[in-house]
Scaffold this active site. Structure first.
Site: not given
Ligand code: NAD
Ligand code: DAU
Length: 352
Positions: A11, A33, A57, A133, A158, A198, A289, A347
């Site tokens: 994101i 990173l 960090d 959420d 998480y 996913l 869970g 970098y």
């Molecule tokens: P991501 O795992 O793709 O990216 C996380 C980034 O944070 C990475 O670039 C990593 O290097 C950096 N990072 C990790 N630890 C760090 C630290 N201690 N200091 C500085 N940088 C650090 O995550 P994402 O999917 O892009 O999610 C970004 C944010 O949005 C997170 O807070 C996540 O909880 C939230 N979020 C994600 C989703 C989703 O579906 N991906 C949905 C809702 C909220």
């Molecule tokens: O709801 C927001 C969250 O969505 C964010 O806060 C998290 O950072 C993000 O990772 C995501 O969490 P989920 O656990 O919902 O996402 P994930 O893509 O890991 O899984 C989505 C759904 O798919 C979940 O019900 C688990 C299922 N799944 C996931 C994987 C990786 C599978 O069935 N098979 C898989 O291999």
């Protein structure tokens, strides 16, 4: 300037690219990173003076304080986190370190900076915390979608770590008046998502003719939002959100996992009519869970900030698949680990 943390993640990199496409206000991008950070996502910004990348960090108080002093940002967007539920189940420690302790140290450094600001700048300053959420726990099929008033009931290491960080952010507003905003967003998808989640995992596995692992019965429901819609919601909240308020962000787009995977297979079969991707679907043991259903009621942000998503799932998933098909080198570099070598090589170029 604004300071974005985690701006090399999924994101975060979309947010940085989107921000700089819409505005000339510079960004300091602080990212540790970890495995999830990928500077290749930002390669189009090489040489762009509006983007200052710093590897570090959020829990490094000295570094954060120095960056705040040096660049005097008017806002912080905190996206840095450990973000993958399955990794939190296998090893929760990093989640506690970054999501709880890291956010706490970041808040402390920001508070020390903010109290010293001149009154106008101090009033306009914002700390926007990006959350999820998942802090609200799990819904049954018939329960109404999460509102901002829903009780916190996190179920995974998480989500518990994100809930803790949300509480700290709230407390810094209540106790110290720090002008914070919190957003709780549903599942994102789109370009640059690490193929452990996913949607990218299914696309990447299908292209490689590997099994498509469905946890449990595949009937778990998530509410999907295209990532650039999340970016516009963050921008809008920063612009017009009320300090101390929280805003739910979602796509009004609930779907069971198995339907998502079948849609991906059907779309991929349009590109490769001779391949039978549906045959790769494989049911595997459930996630411990595993939350059954998430759904976001996004009426507050729609009503108060006039924000709505622009993509439907049909348009967003098509764009996402097209992006992965067009960026097979990115996939390859992530899978071979070459993106980490690329970080080493580039970098110095990206750091100012
Ligand atoms: P991501 O795992 O793709 O990216 C996380 C980034 O944070 C990475 O670039 C990593 O290097 C950096 N990072 C990790 N630890 C760090 C630290 N201690 N200091 C500085 N940088 C650090 O995550 P994402 O999917 O892009 O999610 C970004 C944010 O949005 C997170 O807070 C996540 O909880 C939230 N979020 C994600 C989703 C989703 O579906 N991906 C949905 C809702 C909220
Ligand atoms: O709801 C927001 C969250 O969505 C964010 O806060 C998290 O950072 C993000 O990772 C995501 O969490 P989920 O656990 O919902 O996402 P994930 O893509 O890991 O899984 C989505 C759904 O798919 C979940 O019900 C688990 C299922 N799944 C996931 C994987 C990786 C599978 O069935 N098979 C898989 O291999």
């Amino acid at each position: 300037m604004i300071l974005v943390t985690g701006g090399a993640g999924f994101i975060g990199s979309n947010f940085v690219l989107d921000w700089l496409a819409q505005s000339n206000e510079g960004i300091i991008n602080l990212d540790k990173l970890t495995y999830a950070g990928n500077l290749q996502n930002l390669s189009s910004l090489t040489g762009d003076p509006r983007h200052i990348f710093v590897q570090g960090d959020i829990g490094d108080t000295q570094l954060v304080s120095q960056l705040l002093e040096q660049y005097q940002p008017r806002a912080i967007i905190n996206l840095a986190a450990e973000s993958h539920v399955d990794r939190s189940i296998l090893g929760p420690e990093d989640f506690i370190q970054t999501n709880i302790l890291g956010t706490f140290r970041l808040l402390e450094a920001v508070r020390a900076y903010w109290v010293e600001l001149e009154s106008d700048t101090k009033q306009d300053f914002r700390f926007l915390h990006v959350s999820t959420d998942e802090v609200y726990g799990s819904l049954t099929l018939n329960e109404p979608a999460f509102t901002e008033e829903h009780r916190y009931q996190p179920n995974s290491p998480y989500s518990a770590s994100k809930a803790s960080s949300d509480h700290l952010v709230r407390a810094y507003h209540h106790t110290y008046d720090l002008p914070v905003l919190t957003t709780n967003c549903s599942n994102n998808y789109g370009p640059f998502q690490f193929p452990e989640k996913l949607i990218p995992l299914m696309i990447v596995n299908a292209l490689a003719d590997k099994a498509l692992p469905i946890y449990g019965d595949g009937q778990q429901i998530r509410d999907w939002l295209y990532v650039t819609d999340h970016c516009s919601a963050i921008r809008r909240t920063l612009e017009a959100g009320i300090p101390g308020e929280t805003y739910n962000i979602g796509g009004w787009n609930e779907k069971p996992n198995i339907e998502i995977v079948q849609t991906i297979c059907t779309l991929l079969e349009e590109f490769y009519p001779d391949r039978a991707f549906h045959n790769l679907v494989t049911y595997v043991k459930d996630r411990p869970g595993h939350d059954r259903r998430y759904a976001i009621n996004a009426l507050r942000i729609e009503r108060d900030l006039n924000w709505k998503p622009t993509e439907t799932f049909a348009t967003g998933i098509r764009k996402t698949i097209q992006w992965y098909l067009d960026n097979q080198q990115w996939i390859n570099d992530v899978q071979t680990g070459a993106y980490r070598e690329w970080i080493e090589k580039n970098y110095t170029e990206l750091e100012q």
